[in-house]
Design a protein around this motif. Sequence first.
Motif, PDB file in Angstrom:
ATOM      1  N   GLY A   1      40.372  49.730  30.546  1.00  0.00           N
ATOM      2  CA  GLY A   1      41.398  50.722  30.836  1.00  0.00           C
ATOM      3  C   GLY A   1      41.186  51.497  32.126  1.00  0.00           C
ATOM      4  N   ILE A   2      40.291  51.031  32.999  1.00  0.00           N
ATOM      5  CA  ILE A   2      40.052  51.786  34.237  1.00  0.00           C
ATOM      6  C   ILE A   2      40.841  51.203  35.415  1.00  0.00           C
ATOM      7  CG2 ILE A   2      37.794  52.594  33.512  1.00  0.00           C
ATOM      8  CD1 ILE A   2      36.517  50.435  35.240  1.00  0.00           C
ATOM      9  N   LEU A   3      41.406  50.002  35.251  1.00  0.00           N
ATOM     10  CA  LEU A   3      42.308  49.428  36.238  1.00  0.00           C
ATOM     11  C   LEU A   3      43.485  48.791  35.506  1.00  0.00           C
ATOM     12  CD1 LEU A   3      39.951  47.683  38.849  1.00  0.00           C
ATOM     13  CD2 LEU A   3      41.269  49.784  39.176  1.00  0.00           C
ATOM     14  N   ALA A   4      44.577  48.617  36.231  1.00  0.00           N
ATOM     15  CA  ALA A   4      45.764  47.957  35.677  1.00  0.00           C
ATOM     16  C   ALA A   4      46.073  46.720  36.510  1.00  0.00           C
ATOM     17  CB  ALA A   4      46.953  48.904  35.690  1.00  0.00           C
ATOM     18  N   PHE A   5      46.603  45.692  35.853  1.00  0.00           N
ATOM     19  CA  PHE A   5      46.954  44.433  36.513  1.00  0.00           C
ATOM     20  C   PHE A   5      48.438  44.167  36.326  1.00  0.00           C
ATOM     21  CE2 PHE A   5      47.652  39.861  36.553  1.00  0.00           C
ATOM     22  CZ  PHE A   5      46.994  39.471  37.717  1.00  0.00           C
ATOM     23  N   THR A   6      49.167  43.946  37.432  1.00  0.00           N
ATOM     24  CA  THR A   6      50.593  43.658  37.403  1.00  0.00           C
ATOM     25  C   THR A   6      50.818  42.292  38.047  1.00  0.00           C
ATOM     26  OG1 THR A   6      51.135  46.011  37.599  1.00  0.00           O
ATOM     27  CG2 THR A   6      52.882  44.433  38.102  1.00  0.00           C
ATOM     28  N   ARG A   7      51.267  41.335  37.280  1.00  0.00           N
ATOM     29  CA  ARG A   7      51.422  39.971  37.788  1.00  0.00           C
ATOM     30  C   ARG A   7      52.494  39.911  38.876  1.00  0.00           C
ATOM     31  NH1 ARG A   7      52.747  34.472  34.255  1.00  0.00           N
ATOM     32  NH2 ARG A   7      52.907  33.074  36.052  1.00  0.00           N
ATOM     33  N   ILE A   8      52.222  39.134  39.925  1.00  0.00           N
ATOM     34  CA  ILE A   8      53.217  38.860  40.962  1.00  0.00           C
ATOM     35  C   ILE A   8      54.093  37.718  40.463  1.00  0.00           C
ATOM     36  CG2 ILE A   8      53.586  38.095  43.332  1.00  0.00           C
ATOM     37  CD1 ILE A   8      50.876  39.381  44.022  1.00  0.00           C
ATOM     38  N   SER A   9      55.398  37.968  40.351  1.00  0.00           N
ATOM     39  CA  SER A   9      56.278  37.064  39.615  1.00  0.00           C
ATOM     40  C   SER A   9      57.062  36.084  40.481  1.00  0.00           C
ATOM     41  CB  SER A   9      57.282  37.893  38.793  1.00  0.00           C
ATOM     42  OG  SER A   9      58.067  38.718  39.648  1.00  0.00           O
ATOM     43  N   ASP A  10      56.875  36.077  41.806  1.00  0.00           N
ATOM     44  CA  ASP A  10      57.634  35.156  42.668  1.00  0.00           C
ATOM     45  C   ASP A  10      57.488  33.728  42.166  1.00  0.00           C
ATOM     46  OD1 ASP A  10      57.921  36.705  45.781  1.00  0.00           O
ATOM     47  OD2 ASP A  10      56.895  37.619  44.085  1.00  0.00           O
ATOM     48  N   SER A  11      58.617  33.016  42.084  1.00  0.00           N
ATOM     49  CA  SER A  11      58.624  31.691  41.458  1.00  0.00           C
ATOM     50  C   SER A  11      57.802  30.659  42.229  1.00  0.00           C
ATOM     51  CB  SER A  11      60.069  31.193  41.331  1.00  0.00           C
ATOM     52  OG  SER A  11      60.701  31.144  42.607  1.00  0.00           O
ATOM     53  N   LEU A  12      57.643  30.877  43.542  1.00  0.00           N
ATOM     54  CA  LEU A  12      56.870  29.897  44.319  1.00  0.00           C
ATOM     55  C   LEU A  12      55.376  29.973  44.034  1.00  0.00           C
ATOM     56  CD1 LEU A  12      55.255  31.346  46.964  1.00  0.00           C
ATOM     57  CD2 LEU A  12      57.618  31.790  47.589  1.00  0.00           C
ATOM     58  N   LEU A  13      54.948  31.040  43.355  1.00  0.00           N
ATOM     59  CA  LEU A  13      53.524  31.251  43.108  1.00  0.00           C
ATOM     60  C   LEU A  13      53.153  30.641  41.756  1.00  0.00           C
ATOM     61  CD1 LEU A  13      51.158  32.738  44.508  1.00  0.00           C
ATOM     62  CD2 LEU A  13      51.640  34.682  43.036  1.00  0.00           C
ATOM     63  N   ARG A  14      52.432  29.547  41.773  1.00  0.00           N
ATOM     64  CA  ARG A  14      52.044  28.906  40.514  1.00  0.00           C
ATOM     65  C   ARG A  14      50.692  29.430  40.050  1.00  0.00           C
ATOM     66  NH1 ARG A  14      48.148  25.171  40.907  1.00  0.00           N
ATOM     67  NH2 ARG A  14      47.593  24.348  42.961  1.00  0.00           N
ATOM     68  N   PRO A  15      50.461  29.448  38.739  1.00  0.00           N
ATOM     69  CA  PRO A  15      49.138  29.854  38.235  1.00  0.00           C
ATOM     70  C   PRO A  15      48.053  28.915  38.736  1.00  0.00           C
ATOM     71  CG  PRO A  15      50.765  29.812  36.466  1.00  0.00           C
ATOM     72  CD  PRO A  15      51.394  29.142  37.646  1.00  0.00           C
ATOM     73  N   MET A  16      46.844  29.426  38.838  1.00  0.00           N
ATOM     74  CA  MET A  16      45.693  28.607  39.196  1.00  0.00           C
ATOM     75  C   MET A  16      45.000  28.120  37.924  1.00  0.00           C
ATOM     76  SD  MET A  16      44.099  30.810  42.366  1.00  0.00           S
ATOM     77  CE  MET A  16      44.440  32.366  41.560  1.00  0.00           C
ATOM     78  N   THR A  17      44.429  26.944  37.994  1.00  0.00           N
ATOM     79  CA  THR A  17      43.727  26.369  36.847  1.00  0.00           C
ATOM     80  C   THR A  17      42.241  26.683  36.942  1.00  0.00           C
ATOM     81  OG1 THR A  17      45.326  24.557  36.666  1.00  0.00           O
ATOM     82  CG2 THR A  17      43.184  24.251  35.596  1.00  0.00           C
TER      83      THR A  17
END
Length: 306
Positions: free
Chosen positions: A254-270
Amino acid sequence: MPAFSRFLRYFMAVGRLGSIRKAADELNVSASAIDRQILNVEAELGLPLFERLPTGLRLTAAGEMMMASGVQWQRGMTSLRGRMEDLRGLKRGHVDIAVIDALATGHVPAALHAIQERYPGITLGVKVLGNDAVRRAVTDGEVDFGILFEPQSYRDLSVRAFTEVVLGFVTPPDHPLARLQETRFSRCVGEPMIVPARPLAGYQQIAVLEGATGISLDRRVSSDNIRMITSLILQGAGVGVLTSLDVQTEVQRGILAFTRISDSLLRPMTLALCTASARTPSHAAALLLGEFETGFPALGHSASTT
């Protein structure tokens, strides 16, 4: 075998230290015994293994070949001992692992501690390396398995488990971005940014986003060290861009927050747990692989966001 083993131990110590006297001190044997072993083998081969210099001993071309073969022999003996223990049904042995820097805290240390409690007879060696260095350590046989990003392009790796990791903005919990689970890359315009440099996983993805959107980040700090970036974010120096894996522990606390970048060109990394395709894990390594396979989904995106 014992005579060869003794010679090889003496030879490799001298080759590494460049001195018979230093090797004798390290191995706690007489210098004359080491010298005699080396001279006997040189006579048998008809080639010198060392150049005798005023400053010490230096490997010849034949010596370099002997040293490389010695390293392979030692690895083979380690593997053989593990297989012998397998025959005896013992949960003992030594396992070497390589992981990327983002895994130096959080889930992996916790998993290693649990494994040590379950299998106290197994000792561990853990290397924290860059992504490419983890791959090389696995394929070269320096470690039994590794955890790294994007293994698909490497045919010399076998993927035992995998999960997806995403890129996002990292902020203190009271920052306006912290209220969002995801947002577009353009939301960072006007924000002071703290971003990864090579070889961190997010570096290339940020370059792709900037090129596709025409947005140029207000880079206040660039760093190749995840701990440095998270420390600066905690100090309020700016908005960070990291993967969900990089800040998993801080987000869960709870000391940092994470907000995903949602641009469609950005694929998740494996993110993948890998072994070398050409190598069969020892019994001890197989036990640990099973433990890691079970808990591997916990490293993914769902476990890293609030």
